[in-house]
Design an enzyme around this catalytic site. Structure first.
Site, short mmCIF file in Angstrom:
data_model
loop_
_atom_site.label_atom_id
_atom_site.label_comp_id
_atom_site.label_asym_id
_atom_site.label_seq_id
_atom_site.Cartn_x
_atom_site.Cartn_y
_atom_site.Cartn_z
N ARG A 47 27.52 29.50 37.05
CA ARG A 47 28.96 29.63 37.34
C ARG A 47 29.41 28.30 37.93
O ARG A 47 28.94 27.91 39.00
CB ARG A 47 29.22 30.78 38.31
CG ARG A 47 30.65 30.78 38.82
CD ARG A 47 31.03 32.06 39.52
NE ARG A 47 31.24 33.13 38.57
CZ ARG A 47 31.91 34.25 38.83
NH1 ARG A 47 32.43 34.44 40.03
NH2 ARG A 47 32.06 35.18 37.93
N HIS B 296 34.65 32.78 30.07
CA HIS B 296 33.92 33.80 30.84
C HIS B 296 33.35 34.81 29.83
O HIS B 296 33.79 35.96 29.75
CB HIS B 296 34.87 34.47 31.84
CG HIS B 296 34.17 35.20 32.96
ND1 HIS B 296 32.79 35.28 33.07
CD2 HIS B 296 34.66 35.91 34.03
CE1 HIS B 296 32.48 35.99 34.15
NE2 HIS B 296 33.59 36.37 34.74
N GLN C 234 32.18 38.36 30.85
CA GLN C 234 33.29 39.27 31.10
C GLN C 234 33.79 39.86 29.78
O GLN C 234 34.01 41.07 29.67
CB GLN C 234 34.42 38.51 31.81
CG GLN C 234 35.58 39.38 32.20
CD GLN C 234 35.20 40.41 33.25
OE1 GLN C 234 34.67 40.06 34.30
NE2 GLN C 234 35.45 41.68 32.98
N ASP D 26 44.82 39.58 35.18
CA ASP D 26 43.85 38.90 36.05
C ASP D 26 44.66 38.18 37.12
O ASP D 26 45.90 38.09 37.03
CB ASP D 26 43.03 37.91 35.18
CG ASP D 26 41.99 37.13 35.96
OD1 ASP D 26 41.64 37.54 37.09
OD2 ASP D 26 41.51 36.09 35.45
N CYS E 56 39.55 42.11 35.15
CA CYS E 56 38.17 41.64 35.36
C CYS E 56 37.73 41.80 36.80
O CYS E 56 36.53 41.87 37.08
CB CYS E 56 38.04 40.19 34.91
SG CYS E 56 39.15 39.08 35.81
N ARG F 56 29.59 45.24 33.19
CA ARG F 56 29.06 43.88 33.29
C ARG F 56 27.52 43.92 33.26
O ARG F 56 26.88 43.11 32.60
CB ARG F 56 29.52 43.22 34.61
CG ARG F 56 31.01 42.91 34.68
CD ARG F 56 31.39 41.85 33.68
NE ARG F 56 30.60 40.64 33.84
CZ ARG F 56 30.86 39.65 34.72
NH1 ARG F 56 31.93 39.73 35.49
NH2 ARG F 56 30.08 38.59 34.79
#
Ligand code: CP
Ligand code: NVA
Length: 317
Positions: A102, A129, A132, A224, A263, A291
């Site tokens: 990340r 991402h 996700q 988001d 998310c 996830r």
């Protein structure tokens, strides 16, 4: 197929099967207790930004698959301080069987992947991402297995999560419309990639600046944070998102059977109201759980392809 997962279209050909595998695995306790494809393997996860879902879902998912998860926080390792990303990649590849990363700049995860000799999975960069998107499309498939009746509307910022969501929708043939304020459009190159894929799979990718238009006839409404990690000095941008909050009034324009997705983490009162977050048609916590299942499929796919294929064959995917 790429040896790494930097953006969701890296696994376009296998995406559907990866998600079907995840759903079947989630629902069959026999597999989940006995299947240990990561036995004897160690997977390292480097974080330059905070994380709740990504970190805990990777740690628990890798553990369930028989592997050892190692979380490496930026402040605790040498990366970016006294050691380059490339050297870190080469050193860690001598100990580990896979890496997740990340980071801020997408170029950093590209550099790690280029220099690592083990698979690298992007755990969020400023552009993508993919983990996700895998959980998101898996969650939609649980509701609508063939995705024939799924139409996605994004309301918010043209950010990393939207990029992989639109690519994921394009790969699986799901219509996706995004409403973003002027000046906050998604990356043009990524939209182009999504449109090329969508042409092949026969679905529509559409942009608007009008949230009501986006949600009209959609049944998955997604938002988001308006200010992403790393943009903390841009809080002024919040003012540009006036009218982009997902609230009950906006949802009146959507299909009656709308489902709300995010998310997470959610900023209640900003991009979404409490009423929507806590509504019975909100599926944000199923989405968060997924996830783990989606990443279990991804990590097995990248780190022990033979085991992934054996189970896929058994599952008749
Ligand atoms: N959605 C997501 O990636 O959450 P975290 O930042 O908590 O990992
Ligand atoms: N767009 C958000 C997603 C967080 C999971 C960010 O990058 O901060």
């Amino acid at each position: 197929m790429s040896d790494n997962l930097l953006a969701i279209d890296d696994i376009a050909d296998d995406f559907k099967a990866i998600l079907e595998w995840a759903i079947a695995f989630k629902n069959d306790e026999d597999f989940s207790y006995d299947f240990k494809p990561l036995d004897g393997m160690s997977i390292g996860s480097i974080y330059e930004k905070p994380s709740t879902r990504t970190r805990v879902s990777f740690e628990t998912g890798i553990h369930k698959l028989g592997g050892q998860p190692l979380t490496l926080l930026k402040g605790d390792i040498q990366i970016g301080k006294s050691e380059t990303i490339g050297d870190t990649a080469q050193v860690l590849s001598r100990f580990l069987d896979g890496l997740t990363y990340r980071c801020f700049a997408h170029a950093d995860v590209e550099e790690l992947a280029e220099k690592a000799s083990v698979p690298v999975i992007n755990a969020l960069s400023d552009k993508h991402h993919p983990c996700q998107a895998a959980a998101d499309l898996m969650t939609m498939m649980e509701k609508d297995p063939k995705l024939n009746n799924t139409r996605v509307a994004w309301v918010g910022d043209g950010n990393n999560v939207l990029h992989d969501l639109m690519l994921g929708c394009a790969i699986l043939g799901v219509d996706c419309t995004w409403a973003v304020p002027e000046g906050y459009e998604p990356d043009e190159g990524i939209v182009k990639r999504a449109k090329i894929i969508a042409k092949e799979t026969g679905c529509r990718m559409k942009q608007t600046h009008n949230p009501k238009k986006a949600v009209k006839n959609a049944n998955i409404i997604y938002t988001d944070a308006f200010v992403s990690m790393g943009e903390e000095d841009q809080v002024d941008k919040m003012a540009d998102f006036d009218g982009f909050q997902v609230n009950m009034e906006l949802l009146e324009a959507a299909d009656e059977d709308w489902a709300f997705m995010h998310c997470l983490p959610a900023h209640r009162g900003d991009e979404v109201t409490d009423e929507v977050m806590d509504h019975k048609q909100s599926i944000v916590f199923d989405q968060a759980e997924n996830r783990m299942w989606a990443q279990m499929s991804l990590v097995t796919f990248f780190c022990n392809k033979a085991a992934w294929e054996t189970l896929a064959e058994f599952l008749d995917l």
